[in-house]
Design an enzyme around this catalytic site. Structure first.
Site, PDB file in Angstrom:
ATOM      1  N   HIS A  65      40.847  40.242  36.267  1.00  0.00           N
ATOM      2  CA  HIS A  65      42.105  40.184  35.518  1.00  0.00           C
ATOM      3  C   HIS A  65      41.823  39.858  34.058  1.00  0.00           C
ATOM      4  CE1 HIS A  65      44.198  40.387  39.308  1.00  0.00           C
ATOM      5  NE2 HIS A  65      43.466  39.379  39.733  1.00  0.00           N
ATOM      6  N   ASN A  82      31.177  35.508  36.347  1.00  0.00           N
ATOM      7  CA  ASN A  82      32.507  36.011  36.656  1.00  0.00           C
ATOM      8  C   ASN A  82      33.524  35.185  35.892  1.00  0.00           C
ATOM      9  OD1 ASN A  82      32.598  37.283  40.055  1.00  0.00           O
ATOM     10  ND2 ASN A  82      30.996  37.466  38.541  1.00  0.00           N
TER      11      ASN A  82
END
Length: 165
Positions: A65, A82
């Site tokens: 996202h 990440n």
């Protein structure tokens, strides 16, 4: 690095601005580098990403996202990082932690987490959503809360890291 990412993940699976980031870093011709830098700047603005083309980031970077992410240009990020929506990796300008973070390999950083100052995040670390980190984190740890609560875990990021290289 970009070509290795492309071979590993295919052409359609990495965000466009991330492809441009890798192309900007790997371009040898100064005019081509400038061209990619301009396109990269436009692409990252669209997603409200603050990321310098000069930031040192290892292979396997994954944006979950990818919106409203801030990474200080002086921060150093390792392999297989990440990042999720709302993450801030920032610099502290005074005090004993003056400087920017250094983040190791295989680190998962949850939504709206903040890492500030001259701190070192070890390898295999999971930073839970909404965590504020302003201290060093050892390898093989799970971190949550404000102030940081650190729990040791040999498999902290197992099944969490996407696009492992």
């Amino acid at each position: 690095m970009y070509n290795q990412d492309k071979k590993r993940y295919g052409s359609g699976r990495i965000p466009y601005f991330q492809k441009l980031y890798r192309k900007t870093q790997s371009a040898n011709n100064k005019f081509l580098k400038m061209f990619y830098k301009v396109i990269f700047t436009l692409a990252k603005r669209k997603k409200f990403i603050e990321l310098s083309a000069d930031t040192v980031i290892g292979e396997g970077l994954y944006f979950g996202h990818a919106y409203c992410i801030t990474i200080n240009p002086n921060a150093k990020l390792g392999k297989n990082i990440n990042l999720h929506k709302g993450v801030t990796i920032g610099q502290e300008n005074r005090g004993k932690r003056k400087g920017a973070p250094t983040i190791g390999d295989e680190v998962w950083i949850g939504i709206n987490s903040t890492i500030v100052g001259n701190v070192t995040i070890g390898n295999n670390v999971l930073i839970a959503p909404n965590t504020y980190v302003n201290c060093d984190i050892p390898d093989n740890s799970i971190v949550f809360g404000n102030p940081c609560i650190i729990k040791r875990s040999q498999n902290a990021t197992e099944d969490y890291i996407n696009r492992k290289v």
